[in-house]
Design a protein around this motif. Sequence first.
Motif, PDB file in Angstrom:
ATOM      1  N   GLU A 147       0.824  -1.204   0.000  1.00 30.22           N
ATOM      2  CA  GLU A 147       0.000   0.000   0.000  1.00 30.22           C
ATOM      3  C   GLU A 147       0.861   1.258   0.000  1.00 30.22           C
ATOM      4  O   GLU A 147       0.492   2.268  -0.597  1.00 30.22           O
ATOM      5  CB  GLU A 147      -0.945  -0.017   1.197  1.00 30.22           C
ATOM      6  CG  GLU A 147      -2.074  -1.034   1.041  1.00 30.22           C
ATOM      7  CD  GLU A 147      -2.953  -1.148   2.275  1.00 30.22           C
ATOM      8  OE1 GLU A 147      -2.517  -0.651   3.342  1.00 30.22           O
ATOM      9  OE2 GLU A 147      -4.050  -1.717   2.162  1.00 30.22           O
ATOM     10  N   ARG A 148       2.028   1.196   0.660  1.00 28.73           N
ATOM     11  CA  ARG A 148       2.944   2.345   0.622  1.00 28.73           C
ATOM     12  C   ARG A 148       3.457   2.556  -0.794  1.00 28.73           C
ATOM     13  O   ARG A 148       3.570   3.688  -1.263  1.00 28.73           O
ATOM     14  CB  ARG A 148       4.114   2.126   1.592  1.00 28.73           C
ATOM     15  CG  ARG A 148       3.748   2.259   3.062  1.00 28.73           C
ATOM     16  CD  ARG A 148       4.999   2.436   3.934  1.00 28.73           C
ATOM     17  NE  ARG A 148       5.882   1.284   3.849  1.00 28.73           N
ATOM     18  CZ  ARG A 148       5.783   0.214   4.642  1.00 28.73           C
ATOM     19  NH1 ARG A 148       4.835   0.144   5.567  1.00 28.73           N
ATOM     20  NH2 ARG A 148       6.631  -0.785   4.525  1.00 28.73           N
ATOM     21  N   TRP A 149       3.780   1.449  -1.467  1.00 27.30           N
ATOM     22  CA  TRP A 149       4.245   1.562  -2.854  1.00 27.30           C
ATOM     23  C   TRP A 149       3.129   2.091  -3.758  1.00 27.30           C
ATOM     24  O   TRP A 149       3.385   2.869  -4.669  1.00 27.30           O
ATOM     25  CB  TRP A 149       4.733   0.200  -3.346  1.00 27.30           C
ATOM     26  CG  TRP A 149       6.048  -0.197  -2.759  1.00 27.30           C
ATOM     27  CD1 TRP A 149       6.851   0.544  -1.936  1.00 27.30           C
ATOM     28  CD2 TRP A 149       6.719  -1.446  -2.946  1.00 27.30           C
ATOM     29  NE1 TRP A 149       7.974  -0.153  -1.585  1.00 27.30           N
ATOM     30  CE2 TRP A 149       7.934  -1.383  -2.190  1.00 27.30           C
ATOM     31  CE3 TRP A 149       6.428  -2.610  -3.636  1.00 27.30           C
ATOM     32  CZ2 TRP A 149       8.831  -2.438  -2.146  1.00 27.30           C
ATOM     33  CZ3 TRP A 149       7.322  -3.661  -3.581  1.00 27.30           C
ATOM     34  CH2 TRP A 149       8.513  -3.580  -2.853  1.00 27.30           C
ATOM     35  N   LEU A 150       1.909   1.672  -3.504  1.00 25.88           N
ATOM     36  CA  LEU A 150       0.786   2.147  -4.301  1.00 25.88           C
ATOM     37  C   LEU A 150       0.571   3.644  -4.074  1.00 25.88           C
ATOM     38  O   LEU A 150       0.285   4.388  -5.015  1.00 25.88           O
ATOM     39  CB  LEU A 150      -0.476   1.367  -3.961  1.00 25.88           C
ATOM     40  CG  LEU A 150      -1.742   1.714  -4.768  1.00 25.88           C
ATOM     41  CD1 LEU A 150      -1.481   1.578  -6.264  1.00 25.88           C
ATOM     42  CD2 LEU A 150      -2.903   0.827  -4.345  1.00 25.88           C
ATOM     43  N   THR A 151       0.719   4.077  -2.822  1.00 28.43           N
ATOM     44  CA  THR A 151       0.609   5.512  -2.524  1.00 28.43           C
ATOM     45  C   THR A 151       1.698   6.290  -3.252  1.00 28.43           C
ATOM     46  O   THR A 151       1.456   7.375  -3.792  1.00 28.43           O
ATOM     47  CB  THR A 151       0.728   5.755  -1.005  1.00 28.43           C
ATOM     48  OG1 THR A 151      -0.334   5.087  -0.340  1.00 28.43           O
ATOM     49  CG2 THR A 151       0.664   7.248  -0.690  1.00 28.43           C
ATOM     50  N   SER A 152       2.904   5.718  -3.283  1.00 25.71           N
ATOM     51  CA  SER A 152       4.004   6.344  -4.017  1.00 25.71           C
ATOM     52  C   SER A 152       3.683   6.422  -5.506  1.00 25.71           C
ATOM     53  O   SER A 152       3.968   7.427  -6.169  1.00 25.71           O
ATOM     54  CB  SER A 152       5.298   5.558  -3.797  1.00 25.71           C
ATOM     55  OG  SER A 152       6.357   6.083  -4.566  1.00 25.71           O
ATOM     56  N   ALA A 153       3.064   5.357  -6.036  1.00 23.40           N
ATOM     57  CA  ALA A 153       2.677   5.341  -7.456  1.00 23.40           C
ATOM     58  C   ALA A 153       1.651   6.420  -7.741  1.00 23.40           C
ATOM     59  O   ALA A 153       1.695   7.084  -8.787  1.00 23.40           O
ATOM     60  CB  ALA A 153       2.126   3.963  -7.835  1.00 23.40           C
TER      61      ALA A 153
END
Length: 312
Positions: A69-75
Amino acid sequence: MKILIAYDGSRSSEAALDDLERAGLPETGEALVVTVAEVWLPPPEVENGNGTSAEFINEIVKRHRERGERWLTSAEMMAKHADDRLRVLLPGWKTSAKATYGSPAWEMLTIADEFKPDLIVVGSQGQSTIGRIVLGSISQKILTEANCSVRVARGRIEVDPAPARLIVGFDGSAGANAAVKAVLDRNWPEGTELHLVAATDSIVPTAIGRFIPPVADWAENELRSEYEWVATMAEKTARAITKAGLKVTTRIVEGDPKRILAYEAENWHADCIFVGANAYGSRIERFLLGSTSAAVAARATCSVEVVRKWKG
């Protein structure tokens, strides 16, 4: 015109955005920029066979999901950044951004099937180590499997901006004619130059054939006939390009088009090579050895646009 842009925050994808300024795009259109987080998000809870929660498994899944989810937020942040840049680069266009997760190539192809763009824009290299060595595997997959045209963009810093210089790989085929049409349909600045390059692959007899005059003569006659036919078709196409208001030159070279097009583009300081998805090469080459268009996209130092009509 509708374009779909793959963006991952790398220098290559930033260059792909810069490259849009020299892509001859119309004043209005619709653009969707997509960033894919290369993660798998598991369900929030896992149950064992008896229907009760397995705490140690769920703890692992929870940590994995939180990281994803952190990576998705970064995306999402990267996609928004790219969308903000698009609004400046393409002020008359309707732009939007989308962030998702999964396999980048598959996600882009799936979104393309839904969005139905005229053109997909990708950087030549992604974030991976392999991608920094050759044409990125994601870009390669999109290039070969998309149902529409694909632009492998390599932007460059222009100290002294000049009119666009374009090369079209020409062999008289339907694919080559589609590439020419794609160029003529764009909105190019005054002074844009177009260079038609035809590479005629020589026919070399086998070792035995070289000692048999009829075989050697056949090969020579076949090459001469191909050269004359391509020259006639190129001259006809050049006249049509001139009528459209672009400066055009033609060059016919004997050799492998995979190498000739990249070499000509580098020496001529071209901004982009346009080539048909099915131009150059036999059916056997396209099925077994890989297409000329993909090879040119991997070898060229400038942007390469592979033109194909929508197949969806």
